[in-house]
Write a protein that holds these residues in place. Structure first.
Motif, PDB file in Angstrom:
ATOM      1  N   LYS A 136       0.835  -1.201   0.000  1.00 31.89           N
ATOM      2  CA  LYS A 136       0.000   0.000   0.000  1.00 31.89           C
ATOM      3  C   LYS A 136       0.871   1.252   0.000  1.00 31.89           C
TER       4      LYS A 136
ATOM      5  N   LEU B 101       2.781   1.648  -3.372  1.00 33.25           N
ATOM      6  CA  LEU B 101       1.965   2.137  -4.493  1.00 33.25           C
ATOM      7  C   LEU B 101       1.675   3.625  -4.334  1.00 33.25           C
ATOM      8  N   LEU B 102       1.411   4.043  -3.087  1.00 30.26           N
ATOM      9  CA  LEU B 102       1.153   5.472  -2.841  1.00 30.26           C
ATOM     10  C   LEU B 102       2.376   6.295  -3.236  1.00 30.26           C
TER      11      LEU B 102
ATOM     12  N   ALA C 194       2.910   6.337  -7.021  1.00 30.15           N
ATOM     13  CA  ALA C 194       1.960   7.178  -7.749  1.00 30.15           C
ATOM     14  C   ALA C 194       2.264   8.654  -7.537  1.00 30.15           C
ATOM     15  N   VAL C 195       2.773   9.007  -6.351  1.00 32.33           N
ATOM     16  CA  VAL C 195       3.153  10.410  -6.145  1.00 32.33           C
ATOM     17  C   VAL C 195       4.398  10.730  -6.964  1.00 32.33           C
TER      18      VAL C 195
ATOM     19  N   ARG D  53      -2.985  15.142 -11.672  1.00 31.23           N
ATOM     20  CA  ARG D  53      -2.519  13.745 -11.606  1.00 31.23           C
ATOM     21  C   ARG D  53      -3.599  12.807 -12.136  1.00 31.23           C
TER      22      ARG D  53
ATOM     23  N   ASN E  98      -3.459  11.009 -15.934  1.00 36.64           N
ATOM     24  CA  ASN E  98      -3.426   9.553 -16.033  1.00 36.64           C
ATOM     25  C   ASN E  98      -4.541   9.035 -16.916  1.00 36.64           C
TER      26      ASN E  98
ATOM     27  N   LEU F 232      -5.864   2.373  -9.204  1.00 39.32           N
ATOM     28  CA  LEU F 232      -4.752   2.932  -8.424  1.00 39.32           C
ATOM     29  C   LEU F 232      -4.923   4.437  -8.247  1.00 39.32           C
ATOM     30  N   GLN F 233      -5.312   5.145  -9.315  1.00 39.30           N
ATOM     31  CA  GLN F 233      -5.434   6.595  -9.199  1.00 39.30           C
ATOM     32  C   GLN F 233      -6.611   6.987  -8.310  1.00 39.30           C
TER      33      GLN F 233
ATOM     34  N   PHE G 184      -7.581   5.242  -5.749  1.00 40.09           N
ATOM     35  CA  PHE G 184      -7.049   5.000  -4.405  1.00 40.09           C
ATOM     36  C   PHE G 184      -6.117   6.131  -3.978  1.00 40.09           C
ATOM     37  N   ILE G 185      -5.245   6.573  -4.903  1.00 39.66           N
ATOM     38  CA  ILE G 185      -4.281   7.629  -4.586  1.00 39.66           C
ATOM     39  C   ILE G 185      -5.003   8.929  -4.251  1.00 39.66           C
TER      40      ILE G 185
ATOM     41  N   MET H 218      -6.629   8.553  -0.874  1.00 37.76           N
ATOM     42  CA  MET H 218      -5.594   8.442   0.160  1.00 37.76           C
ATOM     43  C   MET H 218      -4.963   9.810   0.421  1.00 37.76           C
ATOM     44  N   LEU H 219      -4.632  10.551  -0.653  1.00 36.54           N
ATOM     45  CA  LEU H 219      -3.993  11.855  -0.469  1.00 36.54           C
ATOM     46  C   LEU H 219      -4.952  12.830   0.189  1.00 36.54           C
TER      47      LEU H 219
END
Lengths: 87, 246
Positions: free
Chosen positions: A54, A57-58, A61-62, B176, B180, B227-228, B230-231, B234-235
């Motif tokens: 996890k 991947l974070l 991606a950043v 971002r 993507n 994934l994006q 989730f990102i 998450m951010l």
């Protein structure tokens, strides 16, 4: 052969779009580094694999963000060129 | 698909062209884009699915209620573990954001335009994040605590740089996601057109028409899309909880 201003701007924009994608080097190095460190961490603590994936991947991606900025600049130069209308 | 692929067609991919709906006669009254239509379809889909999943709920879950409980539990746990147990009240927003983003990013698989391939959608969501960061920081720490914690850290001289970085946060979030999704969409369109022109005439091997785009769809639509989403979620959680905590 004469070169019109618009043709010159279009040619330079194409070169600029290609040059902007050099930004792809950075995310490549960064994501590779993140994946390598992730593999190292799984080797040390296999029981924490879920958390490691996890976090990795974070981070990956950043790290990808700068490459995406380069892509957006290249796409704008190619398909939504703001410079052509300035002639 | 049309094998001719000029820059005009990609231009339509890059900018969602508004469709004019002549509701008030000939007046140019009402414009609607594909993004708006697809967002509404996704919204209706999500509402209908959640109504179906939560109908006739019982104390001991069975059948479809299990699916809803697993999903809600997963998103609540994620929020709790990344924001802290005192901020579990954010779980409904973050869960909705994640489900909406996953659905919109996977929308490219249907062949229609994903709503997140439009700067308006991603900027709307990231501006929401921006106001959440500062609103909840002010609510938790007071106006002076917010100014001190946001701008004058670590020293007061850093204030202009901190201001720029606060503005850069939503811009980077929006670009971002947008970059993507739109990048994947353009690459897929290029590949379909290349396959159409190459496999149609030069190298007619039909199996390639399936074997080449399917793994690429798997990467660009499913992997990158999930994934994006989730990102982004998450951010948002990390930024909001960071602004509230320190």
């Amino acid at each position: 052969m004469e070169i019109t201003g618009k043709a010159l701007i279009l040619a330079c924009s194409a070169i600029g779009a290609g040059t902007a994608m050099i930004a792809g080097i950075g995310p490549g190095i960064g994501q590779g580094f993140a994946a390598g460190k992730g593999a190292e961490a799984v080797g040390k603590q296999p029981e924490a694999q879920g958390d490691i994936i996890k976090t990795m991947l974070l981070g990956a991606a950043v790290a990808e963000t700068t490459g995406i900025y380069g892509l957006v600049v290249a796409l704008i130069l190619l398909f939504a060129n703001p410079l052509v209308n300035m002639l | 698909m049309n094998t001719e692929f000029g820059s005009k067609k990609i231009f339509e991919f890059f900018f969602d062209k508004p469709i004019h709906l002549p509701i008030l006669g000939d007046q140019p009254s009402f414009y609607i884009t594909e993004t708006v239509i697809n967002t509404w379809i996704i919204m209706i889909l999500l509402v209908v699915v959640s109504i179906i999943l939560t109908r006739n709920m019982k104390l001991v879950p069975e059948g479809k209620q299990n699916v809803a409980e697993i999903l809600v539990g997963l998103l609540t746990n994620l929020t709790g573990s990344s924001m802290g147990k005192d901020k579990l009240g954010f779980a409904p927003y973050m869960g909705t954001l994640m489900i909406f983003l996953v659905c919109s990013n996977l929308w490219g698989l249907t062949g229609m335009r994903p709503p997140t391939a439009d700067l308006n959608t991603t900027f709307a969501l990231s501006i929401l994040t921006f106001f959440m960061i500062h609103g909840f920081a002010i609510k938790r720490k007071g106006v002076f605590g917010w100014i001190k914690g946001t701008f004058f850290e670590p020293v007061a001289v850093m204030a202009p740089l901190n201001l720029i970085s606060e503005i850069a946060t939503p811009v980077s979030l929006a670009f971002r996601l947008f970059g993507n999704i739109v990048g994947g969409m353009i690459i897929m369109a290029l590949i379909y057109n290349a396959l159409g022109s190459i496999l149609g005439s030069v190298l007619p091997i039909p199996i390639f028409m399936l074997a080449i785009p399917v793994p690429l769809h798997g990467y660009f639509d499913i992997f990158a899309g999930v994934l994006q989403a989730f990102i982004f979620t998450m951010l948002t959680m990390v930024f909001v909880s960071m602004a509230m905590d320190d």
